[in-house]
Design a protein around this motif. Sequence first.
Motif, PDB file in Angstrom:
ATOM      1  N   UNK A  10       6.152  -0.424   7.749  1.00 51.35           N
ATOM      2  CA  UNK A  10       4.647  -0.270   8.977  1.00 51.35           C
ATOM      3  C   UNK A  10       3.355  -1.660   7.520  1.00 51.35           C
ATOM      4  N   UNK A  11       3.539  -2.648   8.770  1.00 51.38           N
ATOM      5  CA  UNK A  11       2.871  -4.061   8.572  1.00 51.38           C
ATOM      6  C   UNK A  11       1.522  -3.881   8.658  1.00 51.38           C
ATOM      7  N   UNK A  12       0.715  -3.961   7.292  1.00 50.19           N
ATOM      8  CA  UNK A  12      -0.637  -3.334   7.338  1.00 50.19           C
ATOM      9  C   UNK A  12      -1.628  -4.876   7.939  1.00 50.19           C
ATOM     10  N   UNK A  13      -1.565  -6.185   7.499  1.00 50.71           N
ATOM     11  CA  UNK A  13      -2.562  -7.343   7.293  1.00 50.71           C
ATOM     12  C   UNK A  13      -1.955  -8.007   6.906  1.00 50.71           C
ATOM     13  N   UNK A  66      -2.021 -13.220   1.650  1.00 54.31           N
ATOM     14  CA  UNK A  66      -1.546 -11.688   1.161  1.00 54.31           C
ATOM     15  C   UNK A  66      -1.259 -11.123   2.548  1.00 54.31           C
ATOM     16  N   UNK A  67      -0.682 -10.673   2.081  1.00 55.38           N
ATOM     17  CA  UNK A  67       0.497 -10.061   3.679  1.00 55.38           C
ATOM     18  C   UNK A  67       0.802  -8.954   2.798  1.00 55.38           C
ATOM     19  N   UNK A  68      -0.165  -7.330   3.505  1.00 54.27           N
ATOM     20  CA  UNK A  68       0.096  -6.240   3.042  1.00 54.27           C
ATOM     21  C   UNK A  68       1.093  -5.250   4.055  1.00 54.27           C
ATOM     22  N   UNK A  69       2.211  -4.275   3.314  1.00 49.60           N
ATOM     23  CA  UNK A  69       2.546  -3.235   4.562  1.00 49.60           C
ATOM     24  C   UNK A  69       2.674  -2.043   3.827  1.00 49.60           C
ATOM     25  N   UNK A  70       2.088  -0.865   4.515  1.00 45.05           N
ATOM     26  CA  UNK A  70       2.695   0.291   4.129  1.00 45.05           C
ATOM     27  C   UNK A  70       3.645   0.705   3.550  1.00 45.05           C
ATOM     28  N   UNK A  71       3.510   1.403   2.521  1.00 46.83           N
ATOM     29  CA  UNK A  71       5.190   1.698   1.879  1.00 46.83           C
ATOM     30  C   UNK A  71       5.422   2.694   1.074  1.00 46.83           C
ATOM     31  N   UNK A 117      -0.149  11.989  -0.011  1.00 51.17           N
ATOM     32  CA  UNK A 117      -0.653  10.438   0.104  1.00 51.17           C
ATOM     33  C   UNK A 117      -1.709  10.140  -0.411  1.00 51.17           C
ATOM     34  N   UNK A 118      -1.228   9.887  -1.541  1.00 54.01           N
ATOM     35  CA  UNK A 118      -2.569   9.092  -2.846  1.00 54.01           C
ATOM     36  C   UNK A 118      -1.236   7.530  -2.723  1.00 54.01           C
ATOM     37  N   UNK A 119      -2.583   6.866  -2.931  1.00 53.67           N
ATOM     38  CA  UNK A 119      -2.158   5.476  -3.135  1.00 53.67           C
ATOM     39  C   UNK A 119      -2.029   5.292  -4.058  1.00 53.67           C
ATOM     40  N   UNK A 120      -1.276   4.392  -4.339  1.00 53.30           N
ATOM     41  CA  UNK A 120      -0.561   3.421  -5.838  1.00 53.30           C
ATOM     42  C   UNK A 120      -1.542   2.219  -6.034  1.00 53.30           C
ATOM     43  N   UNK A 121      -2.479   2.154  -7.005  1.00 46.73           N
ATOM     44  CA  UNK A 121      -3.412   1.011  -7.112  1.00 46.73           C
ATOM     45  C   UNK A 121      -2.607   0.344  -8.576  1.00 46.73           C
ATOM     46  N   UNK A 122      -3.310  -1.145  -9.140  1.00 48.56           N
ATOM     47  CA  UNK A 122      -2.559  -1.040 -10.370  1.00 48.56           C
ATOM     48  C   UNK A 122      -3.961  -2.639 -10.684  1.00 48.56           C
ATOM     49  N   UNK A 123      -4.042  -2.324 -12.710  1.00 51.77           N
ATOM     50  CA  UNK A 123      -5.112  -3.231 -13.066  1.00 51.77           C
ATOM     51  C   UNK A 123      -4.532  -4.258 -13.523  1.00 51.77           C
ATOM     52  N   UNK A 124      -4.979  -5.151 -13.142  1.00 49.94           N
ATOM     53  CA  UNK A 124      -4.536  -6.521 -14.063  1.00 49.94           C
ATOM     54  C   UNK A 124      -4.558  -6.762 -15.153  1.00 49.94           C
ATOM     55  N   UNK A 125      -3.617  -6.862 -15.835  1.00 57.91           N
ATOM     56  CA  UNK A 125      -3.858  -6.603 -17.216  1.00 57.91           C
ATOM     57  C   UNK A 125      -4.092  -8.199 -17.951  1.00 57.91           C
ATOM     58  N   UNK A 129       0.866  -1.635  -0.274  1.00 56.29           N
ATOM     59  CA  UNK A 129       0.003   0.028  -0.070  1.00 56.29           C
ATOM     60  C   UNK A 129       0.658   1.374  -0.289  1.00 56.29           C
ATOM     61  N   UNK A 130       1.463   1.971  -1.492  1.00 56.66           N
ATOM     62  CA  UNK A 130       2.518   2.738  -1.328  1.00 56.66           C
ATOM     63  C   UNK A 130       1.591   3.814  -0.938  1.00 56.66           C
ATOM     64  N   UNK A 131       2.164   4.709  -0.110  1.00 56.05           N
ATOM     65  CA  UNK A 131       1.548   6.513  -0.879  1.00 56.05           C
ATOM     66  C   UNK A 131       3.163   7.000  -1.206  1.00 56.05           C
ATOM     67  N   UNK A 132       2.360   8.453  -1.988  1.00 58.46           N
ATOM     68  CA  UNK A 132       3.059   9.151  -2.444  1.00 58.46           C
ATOM     69  C   UNK A 132       3.122  10.633  -1.655  1.00 58.46           C
ATOM     70  N   UNK A 133       3.974  11.688  -2.003  1.00 59.48           N
ATOM     71  CA  UNK A 133       4.601  12.174  -1.081  1.00 59.48           C
ATOM     72  C   UNK A 133       2.723  13.197  -0.833  1.00 59.48           C
TER      73      UNK A 133
END
Length: 137
Positions: free
Chosen positions: A73-76, A89-94, A23-31, A17-21
């Motif tokens: 940080x571990x997210x869940x 699925x193990x999520x981390x904030x990044x 505070x937006x989150x990066x998401x991606x669509x599977x091709x 769960x990647x945040x930019x400067x």
Amino acid sequence: MQENKEVYYMIVVGAAIIENEHGQILIARRRKGKSQAGMWEFPGGKIEVGETAEDCLKRELLEEMNIEITPYAYFGVNDHHYGSTHIRLIAYQAAFVSGEITLVDHDEYRWISSDELKEFTFAPADIPFVVMLEEGK
């Protein structure tokens, strides 16, 4: 009498769960051609034997998107079954560090606010994390 035993496969996957400067989150669509094609996800990939989730995420994001991140940080964790495949699925904030996004396993990406998450159709394994982000966890 022979029992019918189903075989299950478990795959352990890291999600960032990647945040930019901003505070937006990066998401991606599977091709097309990938499982869950057309669905959105938090990018990541399979954790290899002997690899930590954090190291996996650094490696996968460099390989799949040509970007550097710092998991902080571990997210869940979420266990989800796709038929006979069990995904953990193990999520981390990044934090986004550097790089220009180049897509390999995805056909589109977006930087979005947590308020915009409801506008996208996420892969089922990612949905608990979407809910957590929407609730501000």
